[in-house]
Design a protein around this motif. Structure first.
Motif, PDB file in Angstrom:
ATOM      1  N   TYR A  13      -2.231   6.585  10.623  1.00 22.25           N
ATOM      2  CA  TYR A  13      -2.302   5.660  11.767  1.00 22.25           C
ATOM      3  C   TYR A  13      -1.810   4.257  11.419  1.00 22.25           C
ATOM      4  O   TYR A  13      -1.687   3.411  12.289  1.00 22.25           O
ATOM      5  N   CYS A  14      -1.520   3.987  10.137  1.00 25.84           N
ATOM      6  CA  CYS A  14      -1.479   2.588   9.675  1.00 25.84           C
ATOM      7  C   CYS A  14      -0.058   2.070   9.422  1.00 25.84           C
ATOM      8  O   CYS A  14       0.769   2.716   8.772  1.00 25.84           O
TER       9      CYS A  14
ATOM     10  N   ASN B  37      -0.599   4.349   0.448  1.00 25.48           N
ATOM     11  CA  ASN B  37      -1.446   5.451   0.918  1.00 25.48           C
ATOM     12  C   ASN B  37      -0.937   6.138   2.177  1.00 25.48           C
ATOM     13  O   ASN B  37      -1.245   7.298   2.407  1.00 25.48           O
TER      14      ASN B  37
ATOM     15  N   CYS C 253      -1.847   6.138   5.286  1.00 26.16           N
ATOM     16  CA  CYS C 253      -2.777   6.724   6.260  1.00 26.16           C
ATOM     17  C   CYS C 253      -1.965   6.874   7.543  1.00 26.16           C
ATOM     18  O   CYS C 253      -1.170   5.988   7.888  1.00 26.16           O
TER      19      CYS C 253
ATOM     20  N   CYS D  50       0.840  -1.188   0.000  1.00 24.70           N
ATOM     21  CA  CYS D  50       0.000   0.000   0.000  1.00 24.70           C
ATOM     22  C   CYS D  50       0.880   1.245   0.000  1.00 24.70           C
ATOM     23  O   CYS D  50       1.883   1.300   0.700  1.00 24.70           O
TER      24      CYS D  50
HETATM   25 FE1  SF4 Z   1      -3.178   1.509   3.199  1.00 24.15          FE
HETATM   26 FE2  SF4 Z   1      -3.494   1.166   5.838  1.00 24.15          FE
HETATM   27 FE3  SF4 Z   1      -4.563   3.286   4.634  1.00 24.15          FE
HETATM   28 FE4  SF4 Z   1      -5.568   0.842   4.197  1.00 24.15          FE
HETATM   29  S1  SF4 Z   1      -5.593   1.914   6.131  1.00 24.15           S
HETATM   30  S2  SF4 Z   1      -5.153   2.428   2.662  1.00 24.15           S
HETATM   31  S3  SF4 Z   1      -3.710  -0.391   4.253  1.00 24.15           S
HETATM   32  S4  SF4 Z   1      -2.360   2.824   4.776  1.00 24.15           S
END
Ligand code: SF4
Ligand code: SAM
Length: 450
Positions: A177-178, A173, A175, A171
């Motif tokens: 927190y992730c 992205n 985010c 991924c």
């Molecule tokens: Fe990627 Fe985690 Fe965001 Fe899902 S929550 S898009 S796995 S960074």
């Protein structure tokens, strides 16, 4: 670390030994565990569901929340006694905790034999053969994209009418927190030709439903100029003879495109369900989460999906207690739930994860307050789920009959919207599409009559 590439395969490779795999976390791990079983079959291991009989125990782990990570350590503690009684038992840890901790895990758990990361599944047979010779090894190096594409693991599940197909990994992205981008690596899309070949092969074995899986399936192909985008991939899958149903998970709201929405209107084989995590209903929190959409944009996509496929069932994920989430922010999450009317919602208390950007923010909401918010959210969701289920009573639903129900005296299948329905009929119907009338609704399932 040892160079396992140069190792000779042990002479006991042909003797049958027993393997026990325990899986934590998401569908990606479920699918990886199927591959682990298939890979280790090649060196003489067959699967057992009883860990006390095993010669090799593998924990396929998840580190998305601290609790999931702690579970792994407590399971390892449980196996310590077994290892004392049976010195030949091999213990391995794979998946996201293994990727995160690497050699540290070997150092902190002295009775652990193997640690393998999320890009190293293919090395497992060699690691196990080395462990059989008394080695302790860790292999968690990320692979470059070219090698990953060539090694993209094909599904290895056996039997059943419904199977997972991995279409992408990783991924991009981030985010805030992730931990996923750090433990699964950068996003990569599998070659569409391989995906379609695998689905054709499954269809020829009697599979009738495929679920395309990845951390962010709807960004499939966006970084690979030679591959179709996700909507075009769905259209290719819909042409595979024998496949009656297509599902996918997980999608990111920012990558829901108009061509994908059109698929819901135009592809009858695409099931009427989408898992579309919002994570929060507050714009301020969404921005701090780095989600890349606003509440209004999320709701516009939900409306477009509802218009394209009336009755579509929407499920999602929500995080409560993200740093700085005020009571007003939380109310926005509750009001978003009212607007969307989720069929189901997976909800979590925010958990600080190492390396992530949110870990720099003060985790400023008390544990009690987070728990209280979670309980309020889940209580309301339970009511909405039951209401949704009750609204289906009296309707006729088409099901794919997947097997015998848990109680053992009925069959079960899922509606296109992914609700489980139990019904009485002959087991010869397993694998067939049937039409039932819904007669009763419960919290987690429905009862139907043919
Ligand atoms: Fe990627 Fe985690 Fe965001 Fe899902 S929550 S898009 S796995 S960074
Ligand atoms: N890729 C998917 C997405 O973007 O929706 C989800 C992947 S993640 C494995 C599954 C869910 O775990 C997320 O949707 C989120 O709700 C939750 N999650 C991830 N990190 C979390 C954290 N640090 N604390 C609490 N929940 C978290």
């Amino acid at each position: 670390m040892r160079n396992i590439g140069k190792m000779r395969q042990g002479s006991n490779a042909k003797k049958e030994k027993l393997l026990y795999v325990e899986t934590f976390g998401c569908q990606m791990n479920v699918s990886d565990s199927e591959k682990i079983v298939a890979l280790l079959k090649g060196i003489g291991y067959s699967n057992t569901h009883d860990f006390s009989l095993a010669d090799l125990i593998i924990l396929n782990t998840c580190s998305v929340r601290a609790k999931a990570e702690q579970k792994v350590y407590s399971r390892l503690g449980r196996f310590k006694g077994l290892k004392k009684r049976n010195r030949r038992l091999i213990l391995g840890v794979g998946g996201c905790v293994a990727q995160q901790e690497g050699e540290r895990l070997l150092a902190s758990v002295p009775y652990l034999d193997i640690v393998f990361g999320t890009h190293n599944l293919h090395m497992l047979p060699e690691l196990v053969l080395a462990a059989e010779q008394g080695e302790r090894l860790s292999q968690t190096a990320f692979l470059d994209n070219g090698t990953r594409l060539d090694l993209f693991p094909a599904a290895d599940g056996e039997g059943g009418v419904s199977r997972f197909v991995t279409i992408m990994q990783g991924c991009d992205n981030y985010c805030s927190y992730c931990i996923v981008p750090y433990v699964r690596g950068r996003e990569i899309s599998r070659r569409s030709v391989e995906i379609i070949d695998e689905i054709r092969e499954m269809a020829s074995q009697g599979v009738r439903e495929v679920t395309l899986i990845g951390q962010n399936v709807n960004s499939y192909g966006l970084m690979s100029p030679d591959e179709p985008d996700f909507a075009s991939l769905l259209r290719l899958v819909a042409e595979v003879h024998g496949i009656k149903r297509i599902r996918f998970t997980t999608s990111h709201p920012k990558d829901i495109s108009q061509p994908l929405i059109d698929c819901f209107a135009e592809l009858p084989r695409l099931c009427g369900h989408i898992h579309l995590p919002a994570q929060s209903g507050s714009d301020a929190v969404l921005a701090r989460m780095n989600r890349g959409y606003t509440r209004r944009e999320y709701l516009e996509k939900i409306s477009a999906l509802n218009a394209a496929r009336p009755g579509i069932q929407i499920t999602g994920d929500m995080i409560v207690g993200f740093p700085g989430e005020s009571e007003a922010d939380f109310s926005e999450t509750l009001s978003l739930m009212e607007e969307v009317r989720y069929a189901d919602l997976f909800s979590f208390v925010y958990s600080v994860r190492p390396e992530t950007r949110a870990a720099q923010l003060p985790d400023d909401i008390s544990r009690e307050e987070k728990q209280l918010r979670l309980e309020r959210l889940q209580a309301r969701q339970r009511e909405m789920t039951l209401e949704r289920n009750r609204s289906l009573v009296g309707s006729r639903q088409e099901l794919l009959t997947e097997g015998v129900s848990r109680r053992g005296d009925q069959l079960f299948g899922r509606t296109s919207g992914n609700r489980i329905v139990n019904f009485s009929s002959d087991p010869s119907l397993i694998g067939s599409m049937v039409e039932v009338t819904i007669t009763r609704a419960f919290q987690n399932s429905l009862l139907g009559e043919i």
